[in-house]
Design a protein around this motif. Structure first.
Motif, PDB file in Angstrom:
ATOM      1  N   LEU A  71       0.810  -1.218  -0.026  1.00  0.00           N
ATOM      2  CA  LEU A  71       0.148   0.130   0.009  1.00  0.00           C
ATOM      3  C   LEU A  71       0.945   1.308  -0.068  1.00  0.00           C
ATOM      4  O   LEU A  71       0.538   2.229  -0.732  1.00  0.00           O
ATOM      5  CB  LEU A  71      -1.100  -0.008   1.327  1.00  0.00           C
ATOM      6  N   SER A  72       2.072   1.149   0.502  1.00  0.00           N
ATOM      7  CA  SER A  72       2.931   2.500   0.696  1.00  0.00           C
ATOM      8  C   SER A  72       3.719   2.464  -0.558  1.00  0.00           C
ATOM      9  O   SER A  72       3.809   3.810  -1.021  1.00  0.00           O
ATOM     10  CB  SER A  72       3.854   2.303   1.877  1.00  0.00           C
ATOM     11  N   PHE A  73       3.695   1.592  -1.355  1.00  0.00           N
ATOM     12  CA  PHE A  73       4.479   1.693  -2.657  1.00  0.00           C
ATOM     13  C   PHE A  73       3.472   2.076  -3.673  1.00  0.00           C
ATOM     14  O   PHE A  73       3.867   2.874  -4.279  1.00  0.00           O
ATOM     15  CB  PHE A  73       4.799   0.383  -3.063  1.00  0.00           C
ATOM     16  N   ALA A  74       2.265   1.654  -3.407  1.00  0.00           N
ATOM     17  CA  ALA A  74       1.145   2.104  -4.271  1.00  0.00           C
ATOM     18  C   ALA A  74       0.751   3.695  -4.151  1.00  0.00           C
ATOM     19  O   ALA A  74       0.802   4.292  -5.039  1.00  0.00           O
ATOM     20  CB  ALA A  74      -0.085   1.233  -4.047  1.00  0.00           C
ATOM     21  N   LYS A 132      -0.349  -3.849  -6.785  1.00  0.00           N
ATOM     22  CA  LYS A 132      -0.024  -3.756  -5.260  1.00  0.00           C
ATOM     23  C   LYS A 132      -1.364  -3.721  -4.526  1.00  0.00           C
ATOM     24  O   LYS A 132      -1.389  -4.508  -3.643  1.00  0.00           O
ATOM     25  CB  LYS A 132       0.610  -2.385  -5.290  1.00  0.00           C
ATOM     26  N   PHE A 133      -2.349  -3.105  -5.166  1.00  0.00           N
ATOM     27  CA  PHE A 133      -3.700  -3.076  -4.532  1.00  0.00           C
ATOM     28  C   PHE A 133      -4.308  -4.630  -4.343  1.00  0.00           C
ATOM     29  O   PHE A 133      -4.685  -4.994  -3.437  1.00  0.00           O
ATOM     30  CB  PHE A 133      -4.500  -2.105  -5.157  1.00  0.00           C
ATOM     31  N   PHE A 174      -4.595  -9.392   3.108  1.00  0.00           N
ATOM     32  CA  PHE A 174      -5.148  -8.461   4.335  1.00  0.00           C
ATOM     33  C   PHE A 174      -5.717  -9.503   5.378  1.00  0.00           C
ATOM     34  O   PHE A 174      -6.366 -10.141   5.100  1.00  0.00           O
ATOM     35  CB  PHE A 174      -6.024  -7.739   3.866  1.00  0.00           C
ATOM     36  N   GLY A 175      -5.258  -9.312   6.339  1.00  0.00           N
ATOM     37  CA  GLY A 175      -5.520 -10.093   7.826  1.00  0.00           C
ATOM     38  C   GLY A 175      -5.256 -11.491   7.676  1.00  0.00           C
ATOM     39  O   GLY A 175      -5.812 -12.308   8.503  1.00  0.00           O
ATOM     40  N   LYS A 176      -4.503 -12.164   6.801  1.00  0.00           N
ATOM     41  CA  LYS A 176      -4.077 -13.452   6.799  1.00  0.00           C
ATOM     42  C   LYS A 176      -3.185 -14.001   7.714  1.00  0.00           C
ATOM     43  O   LYS A 176      -2.801 -15.423   8.113  1.00  0.00           O
ATOM     44  CB  LYS A 176      -3.764 -13.965   5.435  1.00  0.00           C
ATOM     45  N   GLY A 177      -2.415 -13.161   8.273  1.00  0.00           N
ATOM     46  CA  GLY A 177      -1.456 -13.446   9.101  1.00  0.00           C
ATOM     47  C   GLY A 177       0.069 -13.583   8.460  1.00  0.00           C
ATOM     48  O   GLY A 177       0.888 -13.097   8.386  1.00  0.00           O
ATOM     49  N   TYR A 178      -0.027 -14.852   7.855  1.00  0.00           N
ATOM     50  CA  TYR A 178       1.068 -15.459   7.066  1.00  0.00           C
ATOM     51  C   TYR A 178       0.793 -15.813   5.598  1.00  0.00           C
ATOM     52  O   TYR A 178      -0.536 -16.568   5.827  1.00  0.00           O
ATOM     53  CB  TYR A 178       2.106 -16.195   7.648  1.00  0.00           C
ATOM     54  N   VAL A 179       1.336 -15.945   4.629  1.00  0.00           N
ATOM     55  CA  VAL A 179       1.103 -16.643   3.574  1.00  0.00           C
ATOM     56  C   VAL A 179       2.259 -17.584   3.099  1.00  0.00           C
ATOM     57  O   VAL A 179       3.453 -17.036   2.961  1.00  0.00           O
ATOM     58  CB  VAL A 179       0.889 -15.908   2.367  1.00  0.00           C
ATOM     59  N   TYR A 180       2.006 -18.867   2.992  1.00  0.00           N
ATOM     60  CA  TYR A 180       3.089 -19.954   2.785  1.00  0.00           C
ATOM     61  C   TYR A 180       3.019 -20.195   1.136  1.00  0.00           C
ATOM     62  O   TYR A 180       1.964 -20.257   0.523  1.00  0.00           O
ATOM     63  CB  TYR A 180       2.870 -21.094   3.749  1.00  0.00           C
ATOM     64  N   THR A 181       4.213 -20.243   0.600  1.00  0.00           N
ATOM     65  CA  THR A 181       4.392 -20.767  -0.653  1.00  0.00           C
ATOM     66  C   THR A 181       3.751 -22.237  -1.007  1.00  0.00           C
ATOM     67  O   THR A 181       4.637 -23.058  -0.391  1.00  0.00           O
ATOM     68  CB  THR A 181       5.720 -20.634  -1.301  1.00  0.00           C
TER      69      THR A 181
END
Length: 356
Positions: free
Chosen positions: A233-236, A287-288, A295-302
């Protein structure tokens, strides 16, 4: 148990190879209480993964729950190496193009006895550096082979993203200097500071925060979504700021050139303006979109691969932006003749030397 596995973390109801395959590859709905906790440390996956060859989950006899000696790349076989070669060859095209551009632009500068690199030369060198780092990515594009760590591949791709917005910032700043720089064409302080901030924050956001989000993840091969959402979001927001400045000053300089007869210089400005808007739009959409998805997922694993994966959204995005930049920076079409436009008591000068 393999040294590449996590001890005591596989107790989450995925007790069969069929359940494991179905959860990862989405062939069936599983109970809501089933949560993926990777048994194998990235980039390793269970022995026997994808060895059935069909990828349709018809048989799971080859998969071993308690063994992690196979990398994602090994499981994908030739498909992964083919993907790396494909993106590497496409990237090589831009290396050749930008080397040729740099040679032509530098030769023109030296012919005019110019001592320092002009704007077009700087932009070409930055684009060439993007091709270099993107080329390094193609050795192990998703870090599936373990040649690169997840952090290293993140830094390589992060630099490419930061460099793209710096290209836009330098070009737009040159327009601001022409409009607001007076007779000396001196860049206003706010524009200079914004450019420096863009260079710093682009690297900080995409490279430093990229490492932090990975380090904060509970598992190797994943990343913390709170940091990732902030980063995106900051980069966007930075992209939006430069997009707004480019529209304002791009239109102003184009209007002044039109008043003086337009011609080649006006076409060059319009080409750059359109290119900037296309690149900013692509960046904003990416980015958006991923900020909302994570958002709100905690972590994302590959997730492990479920078959051949040739499409890579970041790779396609980088190649698309490189294409746009290369098209508009073509020195053979950027031959803006000297064009002086009187606006009130001031004179705006657009010369070929300002571009190539």
């Amino acid at each position: 148990m393999s040294s590449n596995s996590f001890p005591n973390v596989y107790a989450h109801n995925l007790t069969s190879t069929e359940d494991l395959w179905n959860y990862v590859c989405g062939t069936e709905d599983l109970p809501e209480d089933v949560v993926l906790v990777p048994f194998c440390q990235f980039p390793y996956i269970n022995d026997g993964w994808l060895t059935s060859g069909d990828g349709d989950a018809e048989t799971f006899n080859d998969i071993k729950l308690n063994s992690c000696n196979v990398t994602f790349a090994d499981a994908m076989g030739s498909a992964y190496s083919s993907k790396c070669i494909l993106y590497g060859l496409l990237n090589l095209v831009f290396v050749i193009i930008n080397c040729q551009y740099w040679y032509v632009i530098r030769a023109r500068r030296l012919a005019r006895k110019g001592k320092t690199m002009n704007l077009m030369e700087k932009l070409t060198m930055i684009n060439l550096s993007v091709s270099f780092f993107h080329g390094l990515c193609c050795i192990d594009y998703n870090a599936y082979s373990g040649i690169y760590s997840y952090e290293v591949i993140s830094v390589f791709k992060g630099y490419c993203a930061a460099a793209f917005i710096l290209v836009a910032a330098l070009l737009i700043t040159s327009w601001v200097s022409i409009i607001d720089g007076g007779k000396s064409k001196k860049t206003p302080k706010w524009a200079t500071n914004l450019t420096y901030f863009t260079a710093f924050y682009g690297v900080f956001s995409e490279c430093v925060l990229g490492i932090i989000e990975i380090q904060m993840s509970e598992y190797k091969g994943g990343f913390d979504t709170d940091v990732n959402v902030f980063k995106n979001l900051s980069f966007a927001l930075l992209c939006m700021i430069w997009a707004a400045v480019s529209i304002k000053y791009g239109w102003k300089i184009s209007a002044q050139l039109k008043a003086g007869g337009g011609g080649a210089a006006d076409k060059v400005i319009k080409r750059y303006l359109n290119a900037i808007q296309i690149c900013m739009l692509l960046g904003l959409l990416y980015k958006f979109a991923f900020a909302l998805l994570r958002f709100g997922k905690g972590y994302v694993y590959t997730f492990p691969p479920c078959g051949a994966q040739y499409f890579d959204i970041i790779g396609v995005l980088f190649l698309a932006i490189q294409t746009v930049i290369s098209l508009v920076q073509n020195p053979n079409t950027a031959k803006a003749k000297k064009n002086q436009t009187k606006v009130g008591v001031s004179t705006v000068t657009s010369t070929q030397s300002s571009v190539d």
